[in-house]
Write a protein that holds these residues in place. Structure first.
Motif, PDB file in Angstrom:
ATOM      1  N   THR A  75       0.965  -1.049   0.085  1.00 12.87           N
ATOM      2  CA  THR A  75       0.017   0.044   0.050  1.00 12.87           C
ATOM      3  C   THR A  75       0.831   1.583  -0.168  1.00 12.87           C
ATOM      4  OG1 THR A  75      -1.222  -0.946   1.097  1.00 12.87           O
ATOM      5  CG2 THR A  75      -1.473   0.972   1.323  1.00 12.87           C
ATOM      6  N   PRO A  76       0.488   2.220  -1.000  1.00  7.93           N
ATOM      7  CA  PRO A  76       1.918   3.015  -0.554  1.00  7.93           C
ATOM      8  C   PRO A  76       1.298   3.969   0.542  1.00  7.93           C
ATOM      9  CG  PRO A  76       0.296   3.342  -2.772  1.00  7.93           C
ATOM     10  CD  PRO A  76      -0.522   2.547  -2.042  1.00  7.93           C
ATOM     11  N   VAL A  77       2.821   4.848   1.455  1.00  7.13           N
ATOM     12  CA  VAL A  77       2.169   4.752   2.750  1.00  7.13           C
ATOM     13  C   VAL A  77       3.319   6.424   2.519  1.00  7.13           C
ATOM     14  CG1 VAL A  77       4.156   5.332   5.037  1.00  7.13           C
ATOM     15  CG2 VAL A  77       3.056   2.935   3.172  1.00  7.13           C
ATOM     16  N   GLY A  78       2.245   7.025   2.987  1.00  2.83           N
ATOM     17  CA  GLY A  78       2.311   8.499   3.062  1.00  2.83           C
ATOM     18  C   GLY A  78       3.569   8.720   4.443  1.00  2.83           C
ATOM     19  N   VAL A  79       3.821   8.157   5.230  1.00  2.00           N
ATOM     20  CA  VAL A  79       4.314   8.649   6.509  1.00  2.00           C
ATOM     21  C   VAL A  79       5.352   7.644   7.228  1.00  2.00           C
ATOM     22  CG1 VAL A  79       4.809   9.629   8.696  1.00  2.00           C
ATOM     23  CG2 VAL A  79       3.479  10.891   7.085  1.00  2.00           C
ATOM     24  N   VAL A  80       6.550   7.666   7.293  1.00  6.55           N
ATOM     25  CA  VAL A  80       6.928   6.353   7.487  1.00  6.55           C
ATOM     26  C   VAL A  80       7.663   7.512   9.062  1.00  6.55           C
ATOM     27  CG1 VAL A  80       9.064   4.797   8.282  1.00  6.55           C
ATOM     28  CG2 VAL A  80       7.901   4.811   6.130  1.00  6.55           C
ATOM     29  N   ASP A  81       7.067   6.490  10.162  1.00  9.34           N
ATOM     30  CA  ASP A  81       7.342   7.000  11.533  1.00  9.34           C
ATOM     31  C   ASP A  81       7.650   6.039  12.367  1.00  9.34           C
ATOM     32  OD1 ASP A  81       6.543   8.001  13.816  1.00  9.34           O
ATOM     33  OD2 ASP A  81       4.491   7.551  14.172  1.00  9.34           O
ATOM     34  N   VAL A  82       8.639   7.226  12.790  1.00 13.69           N
ATOM     35  CA  VAL A  82      10.549   5.256  13.094  1.00 13.69           C
ATOM     36  C   VAL A  82      10.542   5.784  14.572  1.00 13.69           C
ATOM     37  CG1 VAL A  82      12.299   4.924  13.436  1.00 13.69           C
ATOM     38  CG2 VAL A  82      11.361   6.708  11.104  1.00 13.69           C
ATOM     39  N   PHE A  83      10.263   4.865  15.389  1.00 12.20           N
ATOM     40  CA  PHE A  83      10.567   5.166  16.991  1.00 12.20           C
ATOM     41  C   PHE A  83      11.164   4.131  17.215  1.00 12.20           C
ATOM     42  CE2 PHE A  83       5.586   5.763  16.645  1.00 12.20           C
ATOM     43  CZ  PHE A  83       5.406   6.440  17.914  1.00 12.20           C
ATOM     44  N   ARG A  84      12.299   4.253  17.063  1.00 11.40           N
ATOM     45  CA  ARG A  84      13.576   3.648  17.302  1.00 11.40           C
ATOM     46  C   ARG A  84      14.452   4.925  18.171  1.00 11.40           C
ATOM     47  NH1 ARG A  84      15.097  -1.404  14.668  1.00 11.40           N
ATOM     48  NH2 ARG A  84      16.450  -0.902  17.292  1.00 11.40           N
ATOM     49  N   ARG A  85      16.013   4.226  18.652  1.00 10.37           N
ATOM     50  CA  ARG A  85      16.936   5.136  19.267  1.00 10.37           C
ATOM     51  C   ARG A  85      17.509   5.463  18.120  1.00 10.37           C
ATOM     52  NH1 ARG A  85      19.785   0.645  22.398  1.00 10.37           N
ATOM     53  NH2 ARG A  85      21.193   1.214  21.172  1.00 10.37           N
ATOM     54  N   SER A  86      18.299   7.566  18.434  1.00  8.76           N
ATOM     55  CA  SER A  86      18.324   8.155  17.102  1.00  8.76           C
ATOM     56  C   SER A  86      19.773   7.178  16.531  1.00  8.76           C
ATOM     57  CB  SER A  86      19.123   8.792  17.848  1.00  8.76           C
ATOM     58  OG  SER A  86      18.139   9.913  18.569  1.00  8.76           O
ATOM     59  N   ASP A  87      20.120   5.992  17.416  1.00  7.57           N
ATOM     60  CA  ASP A  87      21.363   5.412  16.733  1.00  7.57           C
ATOM     61  C   ASP A  87      21.481   4.474  16.052  1.00  7.57           C
ATOM     62  OD1 ASP A  87      21.045   4.392  19.080  1.00  7.57           O
ATOM     63  OD2 ASP A  87      22.739   3.770  20.157  1.00  7.57           O
ATOM     64  N   ARG A  88      20.079   3.597  16.565  1.00  3.49           N
ATOM     65  CA  ARG A  88      19.592   2.740  15.083  1.00  3.49           C
ATOM     66  C   ARG A  88      19.093   3.285  14.228  1.00  3.49           C
ATOM     67  NH1 ARG A  88      19.865  -1.924  18.506  1.00  3.49           N
ATOM     68  NH2 ARG A  88      20.009  -2.872  16.005  1.00  3.49           N
ATOM     69  N   VAL A  89      18.762   4.144  14.000  1.00  4.48           N
ATOM     70  CA  VAL A  89      17.750   5.371  12.598  1.00  4.48           C
ATOM     71  C   VAL A  89      18.295   4.453  11.732  1.00  4.48           C
ATOM     72  CG1 VAL A  89      16.997   6.857  11.348  1.00  4.48           C
ATOM     73  CG2 VAL A  89      16.043   6.820  13.394  1.00  4.48           C
ATOM     74  N   ARG A  90      19.443   4.615  11.180  1.00  8.22           N
ATOM     75  CA  ARG A  90      20.534   4.435  10.303  1.00  8.22           C
ATOM     76  C   ARG A  90      20.400   3.071   9.593  1.00  8.22           C
ATOM     77  NH1 ARG A  90      26.469   7.139  10.110  1.00  8.22           N
ATOM     78  NH2 ARG A  90      24.651   8.725  10.705  1.00  8.22           N
ATOM     79  N   GLU A  91      20.210   2.395  10.512  1.00  7.26           N
ATOM     80  CA  GLU A  91      19.871   0.506  10.107  1.00  7.26           C
ATOM     81  C   GLU A  91      18.149   0.579   9.382  1.00  7.26           C
ATOM     82  OE1 GLU A  91      19.626  -1.347  13.741  1.00  7.26           O
ATOM     83  OE2 GLU A  91      21.013  -0.635  14.774  1.00  7.26           O
ATOM     84  N   HIS A  92      17.506   1.732   9.161  1.00 11.06           N
ATOM     85  CA  HIS A  92      16.234   1.563   8.441  1.00 11.06           C
ATOM     86  C   HIS A  92      16.956   1.949   7.077  1.00 11.06           C
ATOM     87  CE1 HIS A  92      14.269  -0.516  12.192  1.00 11.06           C
ATOM     88  NE2 HIS A  92      15.056   0.625  12.113  1.00 11.06           N
ATOM     89  N   LEU A  93      17.912   2.929   6.354  1.00 14.46           N
ATOM     90  CA  LEU A  93      17.406   3.637   5.404  1.00 14.46           C
ATOM     91  C   LEU A  93      16.949   2.159   4.368  1.00 14.46           C
ATOM     92  CD1 LEU A  93      18.041   6.392   3.885  1.00 14.46           C
ATOM     93  CD2 LEU A  93      20.685   5.720   4.526  1.00 14.46           C
ATOM     94  N   ASP A  94      17.951   1.544   4.597  1.00 16.01           N
ATOM     95  CA  ASP A  94      18.121   0.724   2.870  1.00 16.01           C
ATOM     96  C   ASP A  94      16.202   0.292   2.732  1.00 16.01           C
ATOM     97  OD1 ASP A  94      21.007   1.214   2.427  1.00 16.01           O
ATOM     98  OD2 ASP A  94      21.129   0.003   3.243  1.00 16.01           O
ATOM     99  N   ASP A  95      16.001  -0.535   3.853  1.00 21.68           N
ATOM    100  CA  ASP A  95      14.270  -0.980   4.115  1.00 21.68           C
ATOM    101  C   ASP A  95      13.246   0.938   3.687  1.00 21.68           C
ATOM    102  OD1 ASP A  95      12.424  -2.600   4.634  1.00 21.68           O
ATOM    103  OD2 ASP A  95      12.276  -1.768   5.958  1.00 21.68           O
ATOM    104  N   ILE A  96      13.686   1.790   4.009  1.00 25.28           N
ATOM    105  CA  ILE A  96      13.139   2.943   3.899  1.00 25.28           C
ATOM    106  C   ILE A  96      12.958   2.994   2.394  1.00 25.28           C
ATOM    107  CG2 ILE A  96      12.623   4.806   4.003  1.00 25.28           C
ATOM    108  CD1 ILE A  96      13.420   4.916   6.963  1.00 25.28           C
ATOM    109  N   LEU A  97      14.289   3.001   1.209  1.00 31.25           N
ATOM    110  CA  LEU A  97      14.702   3.080   0.114  1.00 31.25           C
ATOM    111  C   LEU A  97      13.958   1.842  -0.612  1.00 31.25           C
ATOM    112  CD1 LEU A  97      18.076   5.010   0.320  1.00 31.25           C
ATOM    113  CD2 LEU A  97      15.520   6.445  -0.205  1.00 31.25           C
ATOM    114  N   ALA A  98      14.158   0.920  -0.008  1.00 29.39           N
ATOM    115  CA  ALA A  98      13.475  -0.166  -1.311  1.00 29.39           C
ATOM    116  C   ALA A  98      11.631   0.270  -0.973  1.00 29.39           C
ATOM    117  CB  ALA A  98      13.902  -0.944   0.195  1.00 29.39           C
ATOM    118  N   MET A  99      11.212   0.583  -0.378  1.00 25.68           N
ATOM    119  CA  MET A  99       9.652   0.477  -0.342  1.00 25.68           C
ATOM    120  C   MET A  99       9.174   1.343  -1.940  1.00 25.68           C
ATOM    121  SD  MET A  99       9.067   2.563   3.020  1.00 25.68           S
ATOM    122  CE  MET A  99       6.716   2.350   3.168  1.00 25.68           C
ATOM    123  N   GLN A 100       8.194   0.714  -2.000  1.00 27.37           N
ATOM    124  CA  GLN A 100       7.855   0.669  -3.697  1.00 27.37           C
ATOM    125  C   GLN A 100       6.392   1.533  -3.472  1.00 27.37           C
ATOM    126  OE1 GLN A 100       9.473   1.710  -7.064  1.00 27.37           O
ATOM    127  NE2 GLN A 100      11.385   1.263  -5.334  1.00 27.37           N
TER     128      GLN A 100
END
Length: 142
Positions: A75-100
């Motif tokens: 489903t097209p997502v408008g907002v990815v809302d992140v509840f992870r510590r600041s030092d863990r956010v970068r771990e999700h970058l590739d996953d965010i950029l893989a969204m279609q």
């Protein structure tokens, strides 16, 4: 795109983007990673929990099955809302950029900042909100 900071920009995000994927969703209703998404759901948003452990157990919340990764969401997502510590956010970058398709906004909840990841997302056309609570902003601005 841009780093969204003004009340008007944040209000526009809350008004225009009604599908929210929640990275780090928590099943405990006393945790912000549960009660903020629950509040959004009660306000009419579609909330998709992203938590590998919950997805492995086949759990659903707010009428949506939990997923292990953002890339699984069709489903097209408008907002990815992140509840992870600041030092863990970068771990999700590739996953965010893989969204279609790519999300329109990545929102880092109150107390969460990652300028490196924010720049990388903005370079791909994704707006970013940092260190703000969607629940508090929704109550204050809508």
């Amino acid at each position: 795109m841009t780093l969204l900071e003004s009340r008007a920009e944040v209000r526009r995000v809350l008004e225009e983007h009604r599908v929210v994927a929640v990275v780090g969703f928590h099943p405990d209703p006393t945790k912000p990673a549960h009660y903020v998404p629950e509040y959004l759901h009660r306000q009419g948003y579609t909330v998709i929990p992203v938590n590998p452990a919950l997805a492995a157990r086949g759990e659903s919340y707010f009428g949506q099955r939990a997923v292990a990764t953002l890339a699984e969401i069709r489903t097209p997502v408008g907002v990815v809302d992140v509840f992870r510590r600041s030092d863990r956010v970068r771990e999700h970058l590739d996953d965010i950029l893989a969204m279609q398709p790519l999300p329109r906004v990545v929102w880092l909840q109150l107390g969460i900042r990652d300028d490196h990841t924010a720049r990388a997302l903005m370079s791909r056309g994704i707006d970013v909100v940092q260190d703000r609570c969607m629940l508090a902003d929704h109550r204050a601005l809508l």
